[in-house]
Design a protein around this motif. Structure first.
Motif, PDB file in Angstrom:
ATOM      1  N   ALA A 291     -66.686  20.417  14.388  1.00  0.00           N
ATOM      2  CA  ALA A 291     -67.919  20.959  14.975  1.00  0.00           C
ATOM      3  C   ALA A 291     -67.631  21.552  16.350  1.00  0.00           C
ATOM      4  N   PRO A 292     -68.225  22.719  16.667  1.00  0.00           N
ATOM      5  CA  PRO A 292     -67.977  23.336  17.969  1.00  0.00           C
ATOM      6  C   PRO A 292     -68.635  22.571  19.108  1.00  0.00           C
ATOM      7  N   VAL A 293     -67.952  22.520  20.231  1.00  0.00           N
ATOM      8  CA  VAL A 293     -68.467  21.877  21.442  1.00  0.00           C
ATOM      9  C   VAL A 293     -68.502  22.918  22.553  1.00  0.00           C
ATOM     10  N   GLY A 294     -69.645  23.054  23.213  1.00  0.00           N
ATOM     11  CA  GLY A 294     -69.761  23.943  24.355  1.00  0.00           C
ATOM     12  C   GLY A 294     -70.052  25.386  24.039  1.00  0.00           C
ATOM     13  N   SER A 295     -70.145  25.744  22.750  1.00  0.00           N
ATOM     14  CA  SER A 295     -70.399  27.131  22.376  1.00  0.00           C
ATOM     15  C   SER A 295     -71.874  27.491  22.518  1.00  0.00           C
ATOM     16  N   ARG A 296     -72.729  26.627  22.008  1.00  0.00           N
ATOM     17  CA  ARG A 296     -74.159  26.945  21.987  1.00  0.00           C
ATOM     18  C   ARG A 296     -74.740  27.080  23.390  1.00  0.00           C
ATOM     19  N   ASP A 297     -74.328  26.184  24.300  1.00  0.00           N
ATOM     20  CA  ASP A 297     -74.901  26.190  25.647  1.00  0.00           C
ATOM     21  C   ASP A 297     -74.034  26.914  26.668  1.00  0.00           C
ATOM     22  N   GLY A 298     -72.903  27.457  26.253  1.00  0.00           N
ATOM     23  CA  GLY A 298     -72.042  28.186  27.176  1.00  0.00           C
ATOM     24  C   GLY A 298     -71.283  27.321  28.153  1.00  0.00           C
ATOM     25  N   SER A 299     -71.291  25.992  27.938  1.00  0.00           N
ATOM     26  CA  SER A 299     -70.620  25.112  28.895  1.00  0.00           C
ATOM     27  C   SER A 299     -69.101  25.250  28.860  1.00  0.00           C
ATOM     28  N   LEU A 300     -68.582  25.980  27.853  1.00  0.00           N
ATOM     29  CA  LEU A 300     -67.146  26.265  27.823  1.00  0.00           C
ATOM     30  C   LEU A 300     -66.652  26.863  29.128  1.00  0.00           C
ATOM     31  N   PHE A 301     -67.541  27.574  29.814  1.00  0.00           N
ATOM     32  CA  PHE A 301     -67.150  28.346  30.993  1.00  0.00           C
ATOM     33  C   PHE A 301     -67.533  27.663  32.310  1.00  0.00           C
ATOM     34  N   ASP A 302     -67.865  26.373  32.237  1.00  0.00           N
ATOM     35  CA  ASP A 302     -68.206  25.597  33.435  1.00  0.00           C
ATOM     36  C   ASP A 302     -67.516  24.247  33.311  1.00  0.00           C
ATOM     37  N   ALA A 303     -66.589  23.968  34.204  1.00  0.00           N
ATOM     38  CA  ALA A 303     -65.751  22.773  34.072  1.00  0.00           C
ATOM     39  C   ALA A 303     -66.574  21.488  34.013  1.00  0.00           C
ATOM     40  N   GLY A 304     -67.525  21.331  34.935  1.00  0.00           N
ATOM     41  CA  GLY A 304     -68.327  20.118  34.964  1.00  0.00           C
ATOM     42  C   GLY A 304     -69.214  19.986  33.742  1.00  0.00           C
ATOM     43  N   ALA A 305     -69.861  21.084  33.366  1.00  0.00           N
ATOM     44  CA  ALA A 305     -70.744  21.058  32.207  1.00  0.00           C
ATOM     45  C   ALA A 305     -69.966  20.777  30.925  1.00  0.00           C
ATOM     46  N   PHE A 306     -68.767  21.322  30.829  1.00  0.00           N
ATOM     47  CA  PHE A 306     -67.987  21.097  29.616  1.00  0.00           C
ATOM     48  C   PHE A 306     -67.492  19.660  29.556  1.00  0.00           C
ATOM     49  N   ALA A 307     -67.141  19.084  30.701  1.00  0.00           N
ATOM     50  CA  ALA A 307     -66.735  17.675  30.723  1.00  0.00           C
ATOM     51  C   ALA A 307     -67.877  16.804  30.210  1.00  0.00           C
ATOM     52  N   ARG A 308     -69.107  17.151  30.595  1.00  0.00           N
ATOM     53  CA  ARG A 308     -70.264  16.385  30.108  1.00  0.00           C
ATOM     54  C   ARG A 308     -70.483  16.605  28.608  1.00  0.00           C
ATOM     55  N   ALA A 309     -70.235  17.847  28.148  1.00  0.00           N
ATOM     56  CA  ALA A 309     -70.357  18.131  26.716  1.00  0.00           C
ATOM     57  C   ALA A 309     -69.350  17.310  25.921  1.00  0.00           C
ATOM     58  N   LEU A 310     -68.154  17.164  26.463  1.00  0.00           N
ATOM     59  CA  LEU A 310     -67.133  16.344  25.792  1.00  0.00           C
ATOM     60  C   LEU A 310     -67.542  14.873  25.773  1.00  0.00           C
ATOM     61  N   GLN A 311     -68.131  14.401  26.854  1.00  0.00           N
ATOM     62  CA  GLN A 311     -68.628  13.037  26.876  1.00  0.00           C
ATOM     63  C   GLN A 311     -69.655  12.801  25.778  1.00  0.00           C
ATOM     64  N   GLY A 312     -70.435  13.853  25.500  1.00  0.00           N
ATOM     65  CA  GLY A 312     -71.455  13.766  24.458  1.00  0.00           C
ATOM     66  C   GLY A 312     -70.892  13.541  23.068  1.00  0.00           C
ATOM     67  N   VAL A 313     -69.615  13.887  22.879  1.00  0.00           N
ATOM     68  CA  VAL A 313     -68.972  13.664  21.576  1.00  0.00           C
ATOM     69  C   VAL A 313     -67.901  12.582  21.687  1.00  0.00           C
ATOM     70  N   GLY A 314     -67.998  11.777  22.756  1.00  0.00           N
ATOM     71  CA  GLY A 314     -67.136  10.612  22.878  1.00  0.00           C
ATOM     72  C   GLY A 314     -65.774  10.837  23.458  1.00  0.00           C
ATOM     73  N   ILE A 315     -65.587  11.951  24.177  1.00  0.00           N
ATOM     74  CA  ILE A 315     -64.293  12.234  24.799  1.00  0.00           C
ATOM     75  C   ILE A 315     -64.459  12.179  26.310  1.00  0.00           C
ATOM     76  N   GLY A 316     -63.740  11.294  26.955  1.00  0.00           N
ATOM     77  CA  GLY A 316     -63.863  11.160  28.400  1.00  0.00           C
ATOM     78  C   GLY A 316     -64.749   9.985  28.758  1.00  0.00           C
ATOM     79  N   ALA A 317     -64.905   9.767  30.077  1.00  0.00           N
ATOM     80  CA  ALA A 317     -65.701   8.663  30.560  1.00  0.00           C
ATOM     81  C   ALA A 317     -67.151   8.807  30.130  1.00  0.00           C
ATOM     82  N   SER A 318     -67.811   7.702  29.921  1.00  0.00           N
ATOM     83  CA  SER A 318     -69.233   7.737  29.547  1.00  0.00           C
ATOM     84  C   SER A 318     -70.047   8.314  30.679  1.00  0.00           C
ATOM     85  N   ALA A 319     -71.068   9.088  30.320  1.00  0.00           N
ATOM     86  CA  ALA A 319     -71.951   9.673  31.325  1.00  0.00           C
ATOM     87  C   ALA A 319     -72.692   8.560  32.038  1.00  0.00           C
ATOM     88  N   PRO A 320     -72.894   8.689  33.375  1.00  0.00           N
ATOM     89  CA  PRO A 320     -73.592   7.635  34.125  1.00  0.00           C
ATOM     90  C   PRO A 320     -75.032   7.527  33.678  1.00  0.00           C
TER      91      PRO A 320
END
Length: 242
Positions: A213-242
């Motif tokens: 499944a694509p991550v960051g494509s629909r919302d364009g967060s691919l092009f924003d480091a912080g937003a994409f890190a949060r998108a990855l957290q949403g699919v269980g990659i990286g630290a849990s969102a606070p």
């Protein structure tokens, strides 16, 4: 970037496209677009996290290059074409966030390196992917990959430019690597990598897939480091969102 098959050839067209159900801005720079410049005129850059990338292992797995620790708990696929302008934007933002997570052992990255923008050598994508494959043999893929996108030219990738970029990666240049670049040693592998990209069903680049499944494509967060890190957290990659 839409890919259309015409008489067995891939034809690229710039557009905003629907990719596996998610809208995303496609590649903004096509083959031959912009003022052609010589290799010596292209500014050569490296990644600001080159030090972290130097320690990242990379292995060739069929048509993919896998970056990260073998025991990382999650896997992400990254689909890029070296001459895609939006891929360069992604690599500078979301791509860097993903590589930091790989360096921390939280994810493995499977790179599917496309070259569909290269029509008759117009963009040099095939040359660039060949050089990237050679850098994996030298143990320098992550560093070189980042430098190739950071140094993306307005004209085409040439052997001279790719070797200039390699100069910025300590320990990469040498007789074996240089010959692989000049002789396109991995041209057959480049074709297999393109087939691997096409097999995903993606219609363009850049794209990040997690469990298909694509991550960051629909919302364009691919092009924003912080937003994409949060998108990855949403699919269980990286630290849990606070």
């Amino acid at each position: 970037m839409v890919r259309v098959v015409v008489a067995g050839r891939l034809v690229a067209a710039v557009a905003s496209v629907a990719l596996l159900g998610g809208a995303v801005v496609g590649c903004g720079s096509g083959p031959g677009e912009g003022k052609a410049v010589t290799a010596s005129e292209v500014p050569v850059r490296t990644s600001p996290i080159a030090g972290q990338l130097a320690g990242l292992p990379a292995t060739v797995d069929g048509a993919k290059i896998v970056v990260g620790k073998p025991d990382a708990p999650r896997t992400a696929q990254v689909l890029v074409d070296p001459k895609c302008g939006h891929c360069a934007r992604f690599e500078e933002a979301g791509g860097e966030s993903l590589l930091k997570l790989a360096a921390a052992g939280q994810v493995k990255i499977e790179y599917l390196l496309a070259s569909f923008l290269d029509q008759g050598g117009a963009s040099g994508s095939v040359k660039a992917v060949n050089a990237l494959r050679a850098s994996a043999d030298a143990g320098k893929f992550a560093e070189f990959h980042a430098a190739v996108f950071a140094s993306q030219p307005k004209g085409r990738f040439t052997d001279e430019l790719l070797l200039r970029i390699a100069d910025r990666v300590p320990g990469l240049r040498g007789a074996e690597f240089d010959a692989a670049v000049k002789e396109q040693k991995y041209e057959g592998w480049v074709a297999e990598a393109e087939k691997g990209f096409e097999a995903t069903g993606a219609q363009g680049t850049p794209m990040v897939l997690v469990e298909g499944a694509p991550v960051g494509s629909r919302d364009g967060s691919l092009f924003d480091a912080g937003a994409f890190a949060r998108a990855l957290q949403g699919v269980g990659i990286g630290a849990s969102a606070p």
